[in-house]
Design a protein around this motif. Structure first.
Motif, PDB file in Angstrom:
ATOM      1  N   TRP A  72      -5.196   9.171  -9.578  1.00 32.01           N
ATOM      2  CA  TRP A  72      -4.860   8.123 -10.539  1.00 32.01           C
ATOM      3  C   TRP A  72      -3.409   8.215 -11.005  1.00 32.01           C
ATOM      4  O   TRP A  72      -2.853   7.223 -11.490  1.00 32.01           O
ATOM      5  CB  TRP A  72      -5.790   8.208 -11.745  1.00 32.01           C
ATOM      6  N   TYR A  73      -2.784   9.377 -10.877  1.00 34.59           N
ATOM      7  CA  TYR A  73      -1.401   9.512 -11.342  1.00 34.59           C
ATOM      8  C   TYR A  73      -0.432   8.654 -10.537  1.00 34.59           C
ATOM      9  O   TYR A  73       0.307   7.839 -11.117  1.00 34.59           O
ATOM     10  CB  TYR A  73      -0.986  10.984 -11.332  1.00 34.59           C
ATOM     11  N   PRO A  74      -0.345   8.799  -9.205  1.00 35.29           N
ATOM     12  CA  PRO A  74       0.576   7.921  -8.471  1.00 35.29           C
ATOM     13  C   PRO A  74       0.234   6.451  -8.614  1.00 35.29           C
ATOM     14  O   PRO A  74       1.141   5.607  -8.648  1.00 35.29           O
ATOM     15  CB  PRO A  74       0.437   8.392  -7.013  1.00 35.29           C
ATOM     16  N   LEU A  75      -1.050   6.128  -8.728  1.00 34.38           N
ATOM     17  CA  LEU A  75      -1.432   4.735  -8.943  1.00 34.38           C
ATOM     18  C   LEU A  75      -0.901   4.241 -10.286  1.00 34.38           C
ATOM     19  O   LEU A  75      -0.362   3.126 -10.397  1.00 34.38           O
ATOM     20  CB  LEU A  75      -2.955   4.603  -8.892  1.00 34.38           C
ATOM     21  N   GLY A  76      -1.044   5.064 -11.324  1.00 35.11           N
ATOM     22  CA  GLY A  76      -0.550   4.670 -12.642  1.00 35.11           C
ATOM     23  C   GLY A  76       0.958   4.561 -12.696  1.00 35.11           C
ATOM     24  O   GLY A  76       1.505   3.631 -13.309  1.00 35.11           O
TER      25      GLY A  76
END
Length: 498
Positions: A72-76
């Motif tokens: 979820w970090y790179p997506l966020g």
């Protein structure tokens, strides 16, 4: 080899910045590179400073520690840039401001609100620099065998040598080069590791064993409701927190016009999408390889330990050195962008906005975080950065979004919303650090206590609270929208004259 790689990256950074120094002649060059940076150059520079320690080392480390939650970090991060593209880039560039406080003065004509914005921008910059220096200490001690304090000192000295002579002009060129250094520093190890492990059939590791990828995504969770809540919190913090990052916002002031700012953000999305494939792939491999290692230590060191687990001898040393060099490029590029944004604000506010004031501000912008970083213990990188994003999403994002898109906002409402969001987020995160056994990034087992989860991940209630307070005080308070609101909003939203 690792020390040599770090030295090479530092020398390249300084030498490339000297090229920018040749064309840095005016105050506008120091603050916004005379607003003549092309979209391609600016997108590379933005990607260079946006990809911080949390992106380079923290994403892979989080995947190793918690599995799919780390995705979820790179997506966020990427979604945050999309939010900027849709709502911020054109209006910010058309404002013609040098800094975020300058924009606030243009929009609200309030000295009190400007002072509060200065305080929050400087605090945000300092809070964001500290994780970069902690990452440098980790690389220095883990991969280079140096004392932990050596990493932060090297980063600050190189950043000062880059920022002080030429300001934004020299930093822009250096950051554009550093993006490609970071990209190659992950691409090259990934290619060799894939070849060693085998694209179709797993090969052997350095210890003669085979990696086990059967349980890569198996993880203990604290329940579906808790997992959903903290995922929503993370995405909300990263999407809106990007809007309030001063070193990202100041980049759009360097474009020639609003259309160029939008093209810059579109190219930035392409560069970030290409980059984030690499730490995710390496993180998945590291989770299958390093979970067999008893001495993994900090998850943030996973990328530094992965080459040694896959290869033996010189191959491991060379690839570890490549990763360490790329990590230092991440620390340098993000820290230099933060120093430029903070020093610009300090100079405009306290030192007359001169080139000399900019240099004094640069020293202040780097000295305090260096002292705090060497005096504090290492905090997991992704978690520390998530805290900063939560803070900016709760404090600066409501001011900027409503200031650009809502004509009824008042200075009184903006002050109330900023104070409420900043106090709620900082208080919640600070209390969570005291009461809990982890930070709000997801690097350790999630606490079952529902109240503690709310403190660790406050974005779902802090951000709406800040927006609500801003709107309610603006509508029900005694303050009125600035008299020049229509004229300023027309300037922000209408195309510039050719």
């Amino acid at each position: 080899m690792t020390v040599a790689a770090v030295v090479v990256v530092c020398l390249v950074t300084v030498l490339v910045s000297l090229f920018g120094l040749r064309v840095a002649r005016s105050t506008r060059d120091f603050y916004v590179a005379s607003r003549r940076v092309s979209p391609r150059m600016n997108a590379s520079a933005l990607a260079g400073e946006y990809i911080s320690a949390a992106s380079f080392l923290g994403v892979a480390g989080l995947i190793v520690a918690e599995g799919s939650y780390g995705l979820w970090y790179p997506l966020g991060y990427t979604a945050g840039c999309l939010t900027m593209l849709l709502f911020m880039t054109g209006p910010l560039r058309r404002s013609g401001a040098y800094t975020v406080p300058d924009f606030v003065s243009l929009r609200f004509s309030s000295s009190r609100l400007r002072v509060l914005t200065v305080m929050l921008v400087v605090l945000t910059g300092w809070l964001y620099i500290i994780p970069q220096l902690h990452g440098a200490a980790l690389v220095a001690s883990t991969a280079a065998g140096l004392p932990p304090w050596a990493g932060p000192v090297i980063v600050v000295l190189v950043v000062m040598a880059t920022v002080m002579p030429g300001g934004m002009r020299s930093v822009t060129i250096a950051q554009a080069v550093q993006y490609w250094i970071k990209f190659c520093a992950l691409l090259v190890p990934l290619v060799f590791i894939l070849l060693q492990l085998g694209l179709l059939e797993p090969g052997t590791l350095a210890n003669g064993q085979r990696p086990d990828f059967s349980a890569v995504w198996q993880e203990e969770t604290a329940g579906a409701a808790t997992e959903f809540y903290r995922t929503v919190s993370l995405i909300l913090a990263l999407m809106l927190g990007t809007i309030g990052l001063p070193h990202v916002l100041v980049r759009f002031y360097t474009n020639p016009d609003g259309d160029a700012a939008r093209r810059t953000t579109f190219l930035l999305l392409v560069l970030l999408t290409g980059f984030y494939v690499l730490p995710v792939a390496l993180g998945v491999i590291a989770r299958g390889v390093l979970t067999q290692e008893a001495d993994l230590g900090s998850p943030d060191s996973a990328l530094l330990q992965l080459p040694g687990a896959v290869f033996a001898g010189a191959g491991a040393d060379v690839l570890t050195a490549v990763v360490a060099g790329g990590a230092f490029a991440a620390f340098l590029s993000t820290t230099s962008g933060l120093v430029v944004s903070v020093s610009g604000v300090l100079s405009q506010e306290f030192f007359g906005g001169t080139v000399r004031g900019f240099r004094i501000g640069a020293v202040l912008a780097g000295a305090l975080p260096l002292a705090l970083a060497t005096a504090t213990t290492h905090v997991p990188l992704a978690g520390a950065v998530a805290m900063v994003f939560t803070f900016t999403a709760s404090s600066l994002a409501p001011l900027l979004l409503l200031g650009i898109w809502w004509s009824k906002i008042t200075a009184q409402g903006a002050v109330a919303g900023m104070v409420t969001g900043a106090a709620a987020s900082l208080g919640s995160l600070g209390l969570a650090l005291v009461l809990g056994s982890r930070t709000p990034g997801g690097e350790a087992t999630v606490q079952a206590d529902g109240a503690l989860v709310l403190l660790q991940y406050p974005a779902p209630w802090c951000v709406p609270l800040a927006f609500a307070v801003t709107v309610l005080v603006s509508r029900l308070g005694t303050g009125k929208p600035p008299a020049n609101t229509e004229r300023v909003l027309a300037r922000l939203h209408l195309p510039e004259n050719p």
